[in-house]
Design a protein around this motif. Structure first.
Motif, PDB file in Angstrom:
ATOM      1  N   ALA A  72       0.872  -1.172   0.000  1.00 57.71           N
ATOM      2  CA  ALA A  72       0.000   0.000   0.000  1.00 57.71           C
ATOM      3  C   ALA A  72       0.909   1.223   0.000  1.00 57.71           C
ATOM      4  O   ALA A  72       2.045   1.164   0.486  1.00 57.71           O
ATOM      5  CB  ALA A  72      -0.908   0.008   1.221  1.00 57.71           C
ATOM      6  N   ILE A  73       0.414   2.336  -0.547  1.00 55.89           N
ATOM      7  CA  ILE A  73       1.167   3.590  -0.525  1.00 55.89           C
ATOM      8  C   ILE A  73       0.256   4.660   0.056  1.00 55.89           C
ATOM      9  O   ILE A  73      -0.877   4.835  -0.389  1.00 55.89           O
ATOM     10  CB  ILE A  73       1.662   3.988  -1.930  1.00 55.89           C
ATOM     11  N   GLY A  74       0.777   5.338   1.068  1.00 53.26           N
ATOM     12  CA  GLY A  74       0.002   6.380   1.722  1.00 53.26           C
ATOM     13  C   GLY A  74       0.890   7.271   2.554  1.00 53.26           C
ATOM     14  O   GLY A  74       2.029   7.553   2.184  1.00 53.26           O
ATOM     15  N   ASP A  75       0.382   7.680   3.707  1.00 54.31           N
ATOM     16  CA  ASP A  75       1.140   8.522   4.627  1.00 54.31           C
ATOM     17  C   ASP A  75       0.818   8.077   6.046  1.00 54.31           C
ATOM     18  O   ASP A  75       0.128   7.077   6.242  1.00 54.31           O
ATOM     19  CB  ASP A  75       0.838  10.004   4.388  1.00 54.31           C
ATOM     20  N   ALA A  76       1.307   8.828   7.026  1.00 53.88           N
ATOM     21  CA  ALA A  76       1.099   8.427   8.419  1.00 53.88           C
ATOM     22  C   ALA A  76      -0.376   8.458   8.810  1.00 53.88           C
ATOM     23  O   ALA A  76      -0.811   7.699   9.674  1.00 53.88           O
ATOM     24  CB  ALA A  76       1.906   9.327   9.352  1.00 53.88           C
TER      25      ALA A  76
END
Length: 139
Positions: A72-76
């Motif tokens: 998955a690619i995202g942020d905090a």
């Protein structure tokens, strides 16, 4: 456990006129075995406060020697903000379209973009690489 920072400095900052196209990310990053362990997070780039994401492009190499790895690619705030769990790292391919919540997303702070292994890989394959470019503008 803190994410491993894989990108190099300096990353381009937020300077520029309003609506001037900005591209963050690259070059190709090589992942390690620790990056594909269950719930491992790797910071693949940093984008500045006020950046509005319009699109992305990139490739993922053949990362997993088995057939289990999910990424998955995202942020905090949301580890799947840009790409929900995908098996893209099992054979390598171009990035899919941005997740709906990622299009025109405005970053409210300097933000590390995180690659998360939501299902662990069996081991590293021949080309454990990722190259992501995020295109947008400064608000």
């Amino acid at each position: 456990m803190a994410p491993r920072t894989a990108y190099r400095q300096p990353q381009a900052g937020g300077q520029g006129f309003a609506r001037t196209k900005k591209v963050f990310g690259g070059p190709v990053l090589t992942l390690t075995a620790a990056d594909i362990a269950l719930n491992a997070q790797t910071a693949i780039m940093r984008v500045p406060k006020g950046f509005v994401l319009m699109s992305w492009t990139g490739t993922v190499g053949d990362i997993d020697s088995g057939a289990t790895l999910m990424l998955a690619i995202g942020d905090a705030g949301n580890n799947a903000r840009f790409m929900a769990a995908s098996n893209i790292g099992q054979a390598g391919a171009a990035l899919p379209a941005l997740a709906a919540g990622g299009v025109l997303y405005e970053f409210t702070d300097d933000t590390d973009i995180l690659l998360t292994a939501t299902v662990a890989g069996a081991g590293l394959a021949a080309t454990p690489t990722i190259n992501v470019l995020m295109e947008g503008y400064m608000k």
